[in-house]
Motif scaffolding. Structure first.
Motif, PDB file in Angstrom:
ATOM      1  N   LYS A 145       0.820  -1.214   0.000  1.00 34.00           N
ATOM      2  CA  LYS A 145       0.000   0.000   0.000  1.00 34.00           C
ATOM      3  C   LYS A 145       0.857   1.269   0.000  1.00 34.00           C
ATOM      4  O   LYS A 145       2.047   1.245   0.321  1.00 34.00           O
ATOM      5  N   TRP A 146       0.189   2.359  -0.375  1.00 37.20           N
ATOM      6  CA  TRP A 146       0.816   3.681  -0.287  1.00 37.20           C
ATOM      7  C   TRP A 146       0.308   4.371   0.975  1.00 37.20           C
ATOM      8  O   TRP A 146      -0.848   4.192   1.367  1.00 37.20           O
ATOM      9  N   TRP A 147       1.188   5.167   1.585  1.00 39.68           N
ATOM     10  CA  TRP A 147       0.857   5.832   2.848  1.00 39.68           C
ATOM     11  C   TRP A 147       1.102   7.341   2.716  1.00 39.68           C
ATOM     12  O   TRP A 147       2.146   7.774   2.233  1.00 39.68           O
ATOM     13  N   TRP A 148       0.124   8.117   3.171  1.00 38.93           N
ATOM     14  CA  TRP A 148       0.256   9.580   3.114  1.00 38.93           C
ATOM     15  C   TRP A 148       1.236  10.097   4.177  1.00 38.93           C
ATOM     16  O   TRP A 148       1.350   9.542   5.262  1.00 38.93           O
ATOM     17  N   THR A 149       1.893  11.205   3.840  1.00 42.87           N
ATOM     18  CA  THR A 149       2.635  12.003   4.827  1.00 42.87           C
ATOM     19  C   THR A 149       1.974  13.383   4.846  1.00 42.87           C
ATOM     20  O   THR A 149       1.059  13.655   4.078  1.00 42.87           O
ATOM     21  N   SER A 150       2.453  14.267   5.708  1.00 45.53           N
ATOM     22  CA  SER A 150       1.811  15.589   5.836  1.00 45.53           C
ATOM     23  C   SER A 150       2.236  16.581   4.754  1.00 45.53           C
ATOM     24  O   SER A 150       1.618  17.639   4.604  1.00 45.53           O
ATOM     25  N   ALA A 151       3.285  16.269   3.989  1.00 47.17           N
ATOM     26  CA  ALA A 151       3.788  17.231   2.997  1.00 47.17           C
ATOM     27  C   ALA A 151       2.802  17.410   1.838  1.00 47.17           C
ATOM     28  O   ALA A 151       2.290  16.438   1.289  1.00 47.17           O
ATOM     29  N   THR A 152       2.556  18.659   1.474  1.00 40.88           N
ATOM     30  CA  THR A 152       1.639  18.969   0.383  1.00 40.88           C
ATOM     31  C   THR A 152       1.956  20.340  -0.205  1.00 40.88           C
ATOM     32  O   THR A 152       2.594  21.172   0.446  1.00 40.88           O
ATOM     33  N   ASP A 153       1.480  20.577  -1.421  1.00 43.87           N
ATOM     34  CA  ASP A 153       1.668  21.897  -2.030  1.00 43.87           C
ATOM     35  C   ASP A 153       0.380  22.710  -1.992  1.00 43.87           C
ATOM     36  O   ASP A 153       0.301  23.790  -2.570  1.00 43.87           O
ATOM     37  N   GLU A 154      -0.633  22.213  -1.300  1.00 39.82           N
ATOM     38  CA  GLU A 154      -1.917  22.913  -1.246  1.00 39.82           C
ATOM     39  C   GLU A 154      -1.941  24.012  -0.182  1.00 39.82           C
ATOM     40  O   GLU A 154      -2.827  24.865  -0.176  1.00 39.82           O
ATOM     41  N   MET A 155      -0.962  23.999   0.731  1.00 43.47           N
ATOM     42  CA  MET A 155      -0.953  24.931   1.847  1.00 43.47           C
ATOM     43  C   MET A 155      -0.967  26.387   1.399  1.00 43.47           C
ATOM     44  O   MET A 155      -1.706  27.216   1.928  1.00 43.47           O
ATOM     45  N   HIS A 156      -0.139  26.734   0.408  1.00 48.01           N
ATOM     46  CA  HIS A 156      -0.060  28.110  -0.072  1.00 48.01           C
ATOM     47  C   HIS A 156      -0.578  28.249  -1.501  1.00 48.01           C
ATOM     48  O   HIS A 156      -0.372  29.288  -2.141  1.00 48.01           O
ATOM     49  N   ASN A 157      -1.218  27.192  -1.982  1.00 46.07           N
ATOM     50  CA  ASN A 157      -1.805  27.209  -3.324  1.00 46.07           C
ATOM     51  C   ASN A 157      -0.773  27.563  -4.387  1.00 46.07           C
ATOM     52  O   ASN A 157      -1.043  28.324  -5.316  1.00 46.07           O
ATOM     53  N   ARG A 158       0.442  27.009  -4.232  1.00 46.42           N
ATOM     54  CA  ARG A 158       1.509  27.224  -5.211  1.00 46.42           C
ATOM     55  C   ARG A 158       1.987  25.861  -5.696  1.00 46.42           C
ATOM     56  O   ARG A 158       2.653  25.144  -4.948  1.00 46.42           O
ATOM     57  N   PRO A 159       1.629  25.492  -6.914  1.00 48.39           N
ATOM     58  CA  PRO A 159       1.966  24.164  -7.430  1.00 48.39           C
ATOM     59  C   PRO A 159       3.454  23.837  -7.286  1.00 48.39           C
ATOM     60  O   PRO A 159       4.321  24.621  -7.681  1.00 48.39           O
ATOM     61  N   GLY A 160       3.737  22.670  -6.699  1.00 48.37           N
ATOM     62  CA  GLY A 160       5.116  22.217  -6.568  1.00 48.37           C
ATOM     63  C   GLY A 160       5.871  22.786  -5.390  1.00 48.37           C
ATOM     64  O   GLY A 160       7.028  22.434  -5.160  1.00 48.37           O
ATOM     65  N   GLU A 161       5.232  23.653  -4.571  1.00 47.84           N
ATOM     66  CA  GLU A 161       5.891  24.235  -3.402  1.00 47.84           C
ATOM     67  C   GLU A 161       5.387  23.492  -2.159  1.00 47.84           C
ATOM     68  O   GLU A 161       4.330  23.804  -1.614  1.00 47.84           O
TER      69      GLU A 161
END
Length: 234
Positions: A154-170
């Motif tokens: 299975k795949w497991w999520w971590t907390s890292a995301t680029d949605e926090m500041h709405n900047r793709p890839g950041e």
């Protein structure tokens, strides 16, 4: 302001050798000097009165400022106590979660139900926890090893995301620190991260069936969840 003119003083000085009573000019100068000195005295009294009023005003202002400062201090103290209470409650909830697994000095809860990243975040927060935040290779490797015991395919999520500041890839972790593309945590040999180029929110995941590295995937995908007891609760 000099109320007694220089001319008047010179006129009065010229009278010194003479008799004031015999010289009408000297008498006029004397009366003028007395009158101007009286006005000077009155002006000084008004200035003194104004000065006292100014002093009283500053004292009242200082008192009000001190009252406001006291209110601010009390408010901050109450906010601090509320925050401590909320944190304590959250920590109690986090540490009472069934099946906590100790991994590399941290405690995690592995949840065997696939869900979107946002739902996974809410799931962890409901338990007083945060999503797994492995910011070092040793932490990620330890999680990778442990996850293989639970669900190796299975795949497991971590907390890292680029949605926090709405900047793709950041990408940012749950604590607000940046996860750069150059970070060794990414599966660079697999050209990761790369899903952010699709122009939608992406989140970082890992899987025991690949290397102990991060890859990015659409946050709307459904992965298993790893929740982490916040560092302040350890």
């Amino acid at each position: 302001m000099l109320l007694v003119s220089v001319y008047t003083l010179l006129s009065l000085a010229a009278c010194v050798p003479t008799s004031f009573a015999d010289d009408e000019t000297c008498q006029m100068s004397t009366r003028l000097v007395k009158n101007q000195l009286t006005k000077t005295s009155e002006c000084g009294e008004r200035i003194e009165s104004w000065g006292k009023k100014v002093d009283d005003t500053f004292v009242r202002m200082a008192t009000e400022i001190e009252k406001l400062a006291s209110i601010v201090r009390d408010t901050r103290e109450k906010q601090y106590q509320i925050a401590r209470t909320v944190q304590y409650t959250a920590c109690q909830k986090a540490n009472s979660v069934y099946e906590l697994t100790a991994v590399g000095g941290k405690r995690y809860h592995f949840h065997y139900k696939a869900m979107t990243w946002q739902r996974a975040k809410e799931f962890c927060e409901d338990k007083g926890m945060i999503m797994a935040t492995p910011k070092t290779q040793s932490e990620l490797s330890a999680l990778h090893r442990t996850a293989s015991y639970h669900a190796s395919d299975k795949w497991w999520w971590t907390s890292a995301t680029d949605e926090m500041h709405n900047r793709p890839g950041e990408f940012y972790w749950a604590d607000g620190t940046r996860l750069y593309h150059s970070d060794d945590l990414w599966h660079s040999s697999n050209n990761e991260p790369d899903s952010y180029k699709k122009g939608v929110d992406v989140c970082a995941e890992f899987s025991p069936k690949t290397a102990a590295k991060l890859e990015d995937a659409l946050c709307s995908d459904e992965d298993y969840v790893v929740c982490e007891v916040p560092p302040v609760c350890l």
